[in-house]
Write an enzyme that holds these catalytic residues in place. Structure first.
Site, PDB file in Angstrom:
ATOM      1  N   GLY A  13      25.162  44.652  36.399  1.00  0.00           N
ATOM      2  CA  GLY A  13      25.772  43.315  36.450  1.00  0.00           C
ATOM      3  C   GLY A  13      24.962  42.237  35.759  1.00  0.00           C
ATOM      4  O   GLY A  13      25.150  41.056  36.032  1.00  0.00           O
ATOM      5  N   SER A  19      22.499  35.490  34.940  1.00  0.00           N
ATOM      6  CA  SER A  19      23.136  36.417  35.881  1.00  0.00           C
ATOM      7  C   SER A  19      22.343  36.517  37.180  1.00  0.00           C
ATOM      8  O   SER A  19      21.106  36.648  37.166  1.00  0.00           O
ATOM      9  CB  SER A  19      23.235  37.810  35.261  1.00  0.00           C
ATOM     10  N   ILE A  20      23.058  36.515  38.297  1.00  0.00           N
ATOM     11  CA  ILE A  20      22.391  36.645  39.596  1.00  0.00           C
ATOM     12  C   ILE A  20      21.692  38.005  39.685  1.00  0.00           C
ATOM     13  O   ILE A  20      20.586  38.103  40.232  1.00  0.00           O
ATOM     14  CB  ILE A  20      23.409  36.458  40.740  1.00  0.00           C
ATOM     15  N   ASP A  63      30.223  50.922  32.010  1.00  0.00           N
ATOM     16  CA  ASP A  63      31.437  50.227  32.429  1.00  0.00           C
ATOM     17  C   ASP A  63      31.787  50.825  33.784  1.00  0.00           C
ATOM     18  O   ASP A  63      32.067  52.020  33.877  1.00  0.00           O
ATOM     19  CB  ASP A  63      32.551  50.464  31.407  1.00  0.00           C
ATOM     20  N   VAL A  64      31.775  50.009  34.833  1.00  0.00           N
ATOM     21  CA  VAL A  64      31.947  50.556  36.191  1.00  0.00           C
ATOM     22  C   VAL A  64      33.363  51.061  36.469  1.00  0.00           C
ATOM     23  O   VAL A  64      33.602  51.645  37.521  1.00  0.00           O
ATOM     24  CB  VAL A  64      31.521  49.552  37.298  1.00  0.00           C
ATOM     25  N   ALA A  94      38.206  39.850  37.346  1.00  0.00           N
ATOM     26  CA  ALA A  94      39.667  39.783  37.454  1.00  0.00           C
ATOM     27  C   ALA A  94      40.156  39.237  36.118  1.00  0.00           C
ATOM     28  O   ALA A  94      39.476  38.389  35.519  1.00  0.00           O
ATOM     29  CB  ALA A  94      40.087  38.860  38.592  1.00  0.00           C
ATOM     30  N   TYR A 156      40.387  30.940  43.164  1.00  0.00           N
ATOM     31  CA  TYR A 156      39.628  32.186  43.372  1.00  0.00           C
ATOM     32  C   TYR A 156      40.599  33.366  43.545  1.00  0.00           C
ATOM     33  O   TYR A 156      40.316  34.491  43.171  1.00  0.00           O
ATOM     34  CB  TYR A 156      38.652  32.050  44.547  1.00  0.00           C
ATOM     35  N   LYS A 163      36.882  40.426  47.158  1.00  0.00           N
ATOM     36  CA  LYS A 163      35.619  40.242  47.897  1.00  0.00           C
ATOM     37  C   LYS A 163      35.787  40.615  49.374  1.00  0.00           C
ATOM     38  O   LYS A 163      34.834  41.111  49.994  1.00  0.00           O
ATOM     39  CB  LYS A 163      35.108  38.810  47.756  1.00  0.00           C
ATOM     40  N   THR A 194      27.027  30.463  36.389  1.00  0.00           N
ATOM     41  CA  THR A 194      26.740  31.644  35.567  1.00  0.00           C
ATOM     42  C   THR A 194      27.926  31.855  34.622  1.00  0.00           C
ATOM     43  O   THR A 194      28.890  31.088  34.646  1.00  0.00           O
ATOM     44  CB  THR A 194      26.616  32.892  36.455  1.00  0.00           C
ATOM     45  N   LEU A 195      27.872  32.941  33.862  1.00  0.00           N
ATOM     46  CA  LEU A 195      28.995  33.271  32.978  1.00  0.00           C
ATOM     47  C   LEU A 195      30.285  33.458  33.772  1.00  0.00           C
ATOM     48  O   LEU A 195      31.366  33.085  33.310  1.00  0.00           O
ATOM     49  CB  LEU A 195      28.663  34.554  32.200  1.00  0.00           C
TER      50      LEU A 195
END
Ligand code: NAD
Ligand code: IMJ
Length: 256
Positions: A13, A19-20, A63-64, A94, A156, A163, A194-195
């Protein structure tokens, strides 16, 4: 600080320095962890550049949504590291239209994609990590979530549903892999630019609302999520599993 000395981790990620997942990577690397970092296609260059500052990292594509890429990651990590102590899951997606159209217009395909990439992928990664963690006597898995799983935030939309599924997945996985001394937790972070927040209409006003209403009267930084992540991944968190830790300056506790 060397609580990660001799430990190995897989970080999924990282897109760029904001990125976090990168903040968590840095917090563990600073404490002595050796890392494998995966990238999604277009971020290859960025991730290679970031990893230059790390001690003998492994950089791999993943790619997950692709099972064979996930298999290849664990084959390579097994061959290079001979085991794995922790996994950080920071992938979420999404289709952009789903984050602006009215929620009732959520498409079947948008729903499927959001839940596949943002929630199912935690199951696939945890399953892949299990044998490598068992060979180490246990391990720790950490994912990232958002309060939009429980409360409605403008736009969201289907990510809130994803989530909610992700947080439930944390609890079911924790129950399943706990007997192998593998822990599974989430951090629910406050909003961070973030992005994944770029181009979201009204994001700046969300930051302002958090700053005004959160008990600490400020927003959170990725580095602060990194520190909390290192805590959950380290032995300091070794009795914590199935948990969603709020790292949001206290915003979640407020009513009005
Ligand atoms: P980010 O854009 O830096 O990270 C999102 C990552 O998801 C990217 O690295 C991207 O490559 C990856 N990704 C998307 N689709 C993928 C796929 N098919 N395969 C592999 N990787 C894929 O943004 P971030 O804010 O650091 O997001 C990390 C996590 O933190 C996400 O789960 C996000 O929901 C969560 N989170 C973010 C915030 C925030 O305000 N930024 C708040 C709470 C939680
Ligand atoms: C994202 C959209 C709408 C409101 C939002 C967010 N709020 C927050 C976020 C209030 C905090 C960021 N966040 C927590 C996310 O999980 C973002 C996920 C995301 C972002 C994008 C943008 C680009 C794209 N698809 C995305 N999919 C997931 O095309």
């Amino acid at each position: 600080m060397s609580d990660f000395a001799g430990k190995t981790g897989l970080i999924v990620g990282v897109a760029n320095k904001r990125s976090i997942a990168w903040a968590i990577a840095q917090a563990t690397a600073r404490r002595g962890a050796r890392l494998a970092i995966t990238f999604q296609g277009r971020f290859e260059e960025h991730v290679h550049e970031l990893a230059e500052g790390l001690d003998s990292p492994l950089i791999l594509p993943c790619d997950v949504s692709n099972d064979s890429e996930i298999d290849a990651v664990f084959a390579k990590v097994g061959a290079e590291f001979g085991g794995l102590d922790f996994v950080v899951h920071g992938a979420a997606f999404a289709p952009r239209d789903e984050l602006s159209a009215p929620f009732a217009n959520t498409s079947r395909e948008g729903f499927r994609t959001a839940l596949d990439i943002s929630a199912y992928s935690l199951i696939a990664l945890t399953r892949g990590a299990m044998p490598l963690m068992e060979s180490r006597g246990g391990g720790s898995v950490l994912t990232l979530t958002y309060l939009g799983s429980e409360r409605v935030f403008p736009n969201y939309n289907v990510m809130g549903v994803a989530k909610a599924a992700l947080e439930s997945t944390v609890r079911y996985l924790a129950a399943d892999v706990g007997p192998k001394n593998i822990r599974v937790n989430a951090i629910s972070a406050g909003p961070i630019k973030t992005l994944a927040a770029a181009g979201i209409s009204g994001f700046s006003s969300i930051l302002n609302v958090y700053r005004e209403r959160a008990p600490l009267r400020r927003n959170v930084e990725a580095a602060e999520v990194g520190e909390a992540g290192a805590f959950l991944l380290s032995d300091a968190g070794k009795a914590i599993t199935g948990e969603v830790l709020m790292v949001d300056a206290g915003f979640h506790a407020t009513g009005m």
